[in-house]
Design an enzyme around this catalytic site. Structure first.
Site, PDB file in Angstrom:
ATOM      1  N   GLU A 166      -3.082  11.708  -6.330  1.00 56.34           N
ATOM      2  CA  GLU A 166      -2.180  10.668  -5.814  1.00 56.34           C
ATOM      3  C   GLU A 166      -1.069  10.314  -6.826  1.00 56.34           C
ATOM      4  O   GLU A 166      -1.012   9.180  -7.341  1.00 56.34           O
ATOM      5  CB  GLU A 166      -2.985   9.435  -5.416  1.00 56.34           C
ATOM      6  N   GLU A 353      -9.478  13.254   0.282  1.00 60.34           N
ATOM      7  CA  GLU A 353      -9.995  11.890   0.435  1.00 60.34           C
ATOM      8  C   GLU A 353      -9.704  11.373   1.838  1.00 60.34           C
ATOM      9  O   GLU A 353      -8.582  11.448   2.299  1.00 60.34           O
ATOM     10  CB  GLU A 353      -9.352  10.901  -0.553  1.00 60.34           C
TER      11      GLU A 353
HETATM   12  C1  LIG Z   1       2.696  -4.348  -3.372  1.00 59.25           C
HETATM   13  C2  LIG Z   1       2.146  -3.290  -2.473  1.00 59.25           C
HETATM   14  O1  LIG Z   1       0.940  -2.772  -3.021  1.00 59.25           O
HETATM   15  C3  LIG Z   1      -0.181  -2.982  -2.210  1.00 59.25           C
HETATM   16  C4  LIG Z   1      -1.309  -2.090  -2.681  1.00 59.25           C
HETATM   17  O2  LIG Z   1      -0.893  -0.700  -2.539  1.00 59.25           O
HETATM   18  C5  LIG Z   1      -1.875   0.230  -2.563  1.00 59.25           C
HETATM   19  C6  LIG Z   1      -1.592   1.452  -1.973  1.00 59.25           C
HETATM   20  C7  LIG Z   1      -2.568   2.442  -1.971  1.00 59.25           C
HETATM   21  C8  LIG Z   1      -3.808   2.172  -2.534  1.00 59.25           C
HETATM   22  C9  LIG Z   1      -4.836   3.207  -2.466  1.00 59.25           C
HETATM   23  C10 LIG Z   1      -6.172   3.073  -2.801  1.00 59.25           C
HETATM   24  N1  LIG Z   1      -6.716   4.259  -2.473  1.00 59.25           N
HETATM   25  C11 LIG Z   1      -8.136   4.624  -2.551  1.00 59.25           C
HETATM   26  C12 LIG Z   1      -8.233   5.429  -3.825  1.00 59.25           C
HETATM   27  N2  LIG Z   1      -7.571   6.752  -3.690  1.00 59.25           N
HETATM   28  C13 LIG Z   1      -8.008   7.426  -4.912  1.00 59.25           C
HETATM   29  C14 LIG Z   1      -9.430   6.977  -5.126  1.00 59.25           C
HETATM   30  O3  LIG Z   1      -9.554   6.623  -6.468  1.00 59.25           O
HETATM   31  C15 LIG Z   1      -9.629   5.747  -4.222  1.00 59.25           C
HETATM   32  O4  LIG Z   1     -10.234   4.701  -4.939  1.00 59.25           O
HETATM   33  N3  LIG Z   1      -5.784   5.085  -2.015  1.00 59.25           N
HETATM   34  N4  LIG Z   1      -4.629   4.441  -1.981  1.00 59.25           N
HETATM   35  C16 LIG Z   1      -4.077   0.948  -3.139  1.00 59.25           C
HETATM   36  C17 LIG Z   1      -3.110  -0.030  -3.143  1.00 59.25           C
END
Ligand SMILES: CCOCCOc1ccc(-c2cn(C[C@@H]3NC[C@@H](O)[C@H]3O)nn2)cc1
Length: 448
Positions: A166, A353
């Site tokens: 990611e 994932e």
């Molecule tokens: C201000 C805007 O912000 C709001 C939060 O924005 C996000 C976006 C995306 C995520 C997010 C979390 N995950 C799960 C993880 N993928 C890898 C693995 O380690 C899992 O734990 N994927 N995407 C979190 C927060």
């Protein structure tokens, strides 16, 4: 009843990541990562949670492997803690750290489970952060040294490798939005980090071809799906712009050797500029063997002037939310996958994932009744089957996650596992979804 049946050659797996499950943060010679520093800084992580102990997989990895064996999966996707194997970020290996992963790999192979290693899953050694971190190009070269050491150490037993997890989260979520480590809020920093992550990816792929010629390597971007609210060009363009940030920004460089001009210009308007050096795009666009796709959620997108970076507002498809507040949009999964094939052709894809956050606890009778997670997986695996039947070359499906773990800024409260973790005793309890997933893996099908 409706049966959904998958190809016999589809590989099934489960995923975790080092900082989220290992614990042992200061054991075995491991040095601090940026996530140790970020999580130990008050206010950054819910409930003040840290990865100090996590799921204690540093000591309980054999139990984890037995859970994987009983799940019946073909693959286990895990990541290496860079600061556990190279406490100085570069230089000499910490043999105790190398031995931990060697033991894990041997345990997996002894149980007929294929290891899939993610080299970078966000836990950069703090010593490198103090020298500029991913904003500095030097870190891309430090990553190459780390990757080569890992290829040397495990290339004899590990065939499937992922360079970056990611990169949007590791760059923009972490250096522009400030939600993840190191918690900066600077768009130029986000652009520089994103580019250096991709340079690092290219350097590792180039070296991999010489060091593990029979192996397979890729990377794992995350994408969502934004469906235009109306067929108007305004709404369609707004959705394209917003999705470009995670899709084209990280895929065009790899598959086309360019950055999307719409976003380059949009970032330049915000005084954030790409710093591309000669040869970078050739390096980044080296052929890879697969693309990992991480998909969780999506929405309906509508043009709204002044809304965020892209003038788009996101409207949830319906009232359903997982326990982390994300809408459920399985149709978006199907659309995102067919859209990738339409954009980049027949690039082999692993779903590296996909999963849902539901915070169930163990009940009196020892069960964890997470029917909502089963329903989420049924909906998304149906979309996956539709994409496969539409000709999208899907190699495998890897559920996030094997176990509840440290969900970054959300801490331990947000549970994504098919196995429940008691974070006081580290007891592992398979959830109803674990048994459902085991049956699906065994039979290559499920009933809706
Ligand atoms: C201000 C805007 O912000 C709001 C939060 O924005 C996000 C976006 C995306 C995520 C997010 C979390 N995950 C799960 C993880 N993928 C890898 C693995 O380690 C899992 O734990 N994927 N995407 C979190 C927060």
């Amino acid at each position: 009843m409706t049966k959904i049946t998958f190809p016999e050659n589809l590989k099934w797996g489960a995923a975790t990541a080092s900082y989220q499950i290992e614990g042992g943060a200061e054991e075995g010679g491991r040095s601090l990562s940026i996530w140790d520093v970020f999580s130990r800084t008050p206010g950054n992580v819910k409930n003040g949670d840290t990865g100090d102990h996590a799921c204690n997989s540093y000591h309980l990895y054999k139990e984890d492997v037995q859970l994987l064996k009983n799940l019946g999966v073909d693959l286990y996707r895990f990541s290496i803690s860079w600061s556990r194997v190279l406490p100085d970020g570069t230089g000499e290996l910490n043999e105790e750290g190398v031995q931990y992963y060697s033991n894990l790999i041997d345990e997996l192979i002894a149980n007929d489970i294929e290891p899939m290693i993610t080299l970078y899953h966000w836990d950069l050694p703090q010593v490198l952060q103090e020298k500029g971190g991913w904003e500095s190009r030097e870190t891309a070269h430090a990553f190459l040294h780390y990757a080569q050491k890992m290829f040397e150490a495990y290339g004899d037993r590990v065939n499937n490798w992922i360079t970056m997890n990611e990169p949007w989260c590791a760059s923009f979520l972490s250096n522009y939005l400030g939600v993840h480590a190191p918690g900066k809020q600077d768009l130029q920093a986000g652009v520089d980090v994103a580019h250096n992550l991709m340079v690092a990816h290219g350097l590792a792929v180039k070296s991999f071809r010489d060091m593990i010629p029979e192996g397979k390597i890729g990377y794992a971007p995350n994408i969502g799906w934004l469906e235009p609210y109306s067929p108007s060009e305004e709404d369609r363009a707004a959705c394209r712009r917003s999705m470009m940030w995670q899709k084209e920004w990280f895929m065009d460089p790899v598959f086309k050797g360019t950055y999307p001009d719409t976003l380059v210009k949009l970032f330049e308007k915000e005084n954030a500029y790409l710093h591309i050096e000669d040869g970078d795009m050739d390096l980044i666009s080296q052929p890879i063997d697969f693309m990992g796709i991480n998909f969780y959620t999506g929405a309906i997108g509508r043009y709204k002037e002044g809304e965020g970076l892209f003038d788009v507002e996101e409207i949830a498809p319906d009232e359903r939310r997982t326990d982390i507040g994300w809408p459920i949009y399985a149709e978006g999964f199907y659309k995102a996958l067919t859209d990738l094939r339409d954009t980049y052709g027949d690039v082999p894809i692993y779903i590296t994932e996909n999963g849902a956050c539901y915070n169930h606890e163990v009940e009196e009778d020892g069960r964890v009744r997470d029917q909502e997670r089963i329903d989420y997986l049924k909906q998304h695996l149906t979309s996956l089957d539709r994409a496969i039947k539409a000709g999208v070359p899907i190699e495998g499906y890897i559920v996030w996650s094997l176990m509840d773990n440290f969900e970054w800024a959300e801490g331990y409260e947000k549970r994504f596992g098919v196995v429940h973790i008691d974070f006081d005793t580290f007891e592992r309890t398979p959830k109803d979804s674990y048994y459902w997933y085991a049956d699906t893996v065994k039979n290559h099908e499920f009933e809706r």
